[in-house]
Design a protein around this motif. Structure first.
Motif, short mmCIF file in Angstrom:
data_model
loop_
_atom_site.label_atom_id
_atom_site.label_comp_id
_atom_site.label_asym_id
_atom_site.label_seq_id
_atom_site.Cartn_x
_atom_site.Cartn_y
_atom_site.Cartn_z
N PRO A 150 0.80 -1.24 0.00
CA PRO A 150 0.00 0.00 0.00
C PRO A 150 0.83 1.28 0.00
N GLU A 151 2.11 1.20 0.34
CA GLU A 151 2.93 2.42 0.42
C GLU A 151 3.73 2.67 -0.85
N TYR A 152 4.35 1.62 -1.40
CA TYR A 152 5.18 1.82 -2.58
C TYR A 152 4.85 0.86 -3.72
N LEU A 159 -2.90 4.30 -9.06
CA LEU A 159 -4.12 4.92 -8.56
C LEU A 159 -3.84 6.33 -8.02
N HIS A 160 -2.70 6.51 -7.37
CA HIS A 160 -2.33 7.84 -6.87
C HIS A 160 -2.11 8.81 -8.03
N TYR A 161 -1.58 8.30 -9.13
CA TYR A 161 -1.31 9.16 -10.30
C TYR A 161 -2.61 9.70 -10.89
N VAL A 162 -3.69 8.89 -10.84
CA VAL A 162 -4.97 9.34 -11.40
C VAL A 162 -5.91 9.87 -10.31
N GLY A 163 -5.39 10.01 -9.09
CA GLY A 163 -6.21 10.55 -8.00
C GLY A 163 -7.18 9.56 -7.40
#
Length: 313
Positions: A150-152, A159-163
């Motif tokens: 979940p961290e790296y 998912l973080h890149y697309v918000g």
């Protein structure tokens, strides 16, 4: 008139060389190079299985070796009635069915794509086969740390890149996490078996169907799919033999927690953590029996495939 008598011609004597080995001796001489491998296999597999079978009839805790005693089929009864063990059997069935079916469907799709000619097909085929060549423990570690973390992890990074959200994949969907890693590894195996079936089709039959105006879907439904039935059965049976005995993915990704403990992991847990040698042996014997049943069907399918190839030739 003088009668001429002709001496009878003696039949040539057949000289039997006593030094020539008999047919039975020649047969044993042919098998002799295989005997060391056969003896090694018997010692490694069969003797250990017999020992496991004997232990399965004893109440034997390694922490209390002096208290062991014969209990008959009580260990088997406990395996079949204990709640945790029953849950592990159900998990094993669910894991096996899901992974095999999804791998077969994806393998069929990929095999149909690779059966067509296109530029770079050899490279694509090599890349698709690669997951099956990865060591199972390494594949499980790859999914656990590179993709699921979940961290790296890569999934959360995308998912973080697309918000998007940042879920904990292993804690949130533990069984699905194990199934996905196994599907990724076993889809290439199914693809290879189905691709071999596609390439063994009769091209004249396909051409005749096209001349008669059959669509691609009709050719697939009425010609290709019936031809692939044996290959699909073979892939399902061979995949089931492995998934039923799978230990690496469950142990590495979830450590058997969160409802993912299958029967092989339960055997490990009973033996190494609870030290219940008899109970673990009984569960192990049941796993072997299940694998033998599946393998028997697999061998029948393989034999039928060979017979069909011989008749076709």
């Amino acid at each position: 008139m003088t009668a001429t008598t002709t001496a009878p011609v003696a039949a040539p004597s057949v000289r039997t060389d006593k030094r020539e080995p008999s047919a039975r001796l020649r047969a044993w001489a042919t098998r002799a190079p295989l005997l060391p491998a056969l003896i090694f296999m018997i010692v490694i597999t069969q003797l250990s299985f017999v020992a496991t079978l004997v232990i399965s009839f004893f109440d034997w805790n390694s922490l209390y070796p002096d208290a062991r005693h014969f209990t008959g089929v009580d260990n088997y009864r406990q395996v079949l009635t204990d709640t945790d063990l029953r849950n592990s059997v159900w998990t094993t069935i669910l894991l096996t069915v899901t992974v095999v079916l999804v791998s077969l469907v994806l393998g069929l799709v990929l095999a149909l794509l690779l059966d067509r000619r296109f530029k770079g097909r050899g490279v694509v085929r090599t890349l698709l086969i690669a997951p099956f060549l990865v060591v199972p423990v390494a594949a499980a570690l790859l999914w656990k740390h590179v993709l699921y973390n979940p961290e790296y992890g890569l999934l959360n990074g995308l998912l973080h890149y697309v918000g998007g959200p940042q879920p904990d994949w292993i804690s949130g969907t533990p069984l699905l996490a194990v199934e996905t890693s196994l599907v990724w590894q076993w889809t290439p195996f199914m693809m290879l078996i189905i691709l071999a079936g596609l390439q063994s089709r009769d091209p004249q039959q396909i051409e005749a169907a096209k001349v008669d105006g059959a669509s691609d879907w009709q050719i697939f439904r009425h010609l290709t799919l019936p031809h692939l039935r044996r290959y699909l059965e073979l892939g399902a049976l061979l995949g089931s033999i492995y998934i039923v005995q799978n230990f690496d993915a469950v142990f590495t990704i979830t450590s058997g927690g969160l409802g993912t403990a299958n029967l092989p992991y339960t055997v490990y847990q009973s033996f190494y953590q609870a030290h219940e040698n008899g109970l673990a042996s009984a569960a192990g014997v049941l796993v072997v029996i299940g694998s033998i049943i599946i393998a028997t069907f697999a061998l029948r399918v393989v034999s039928s495939l060979f017979r069909e190839e011989v008749n076709r030739g």
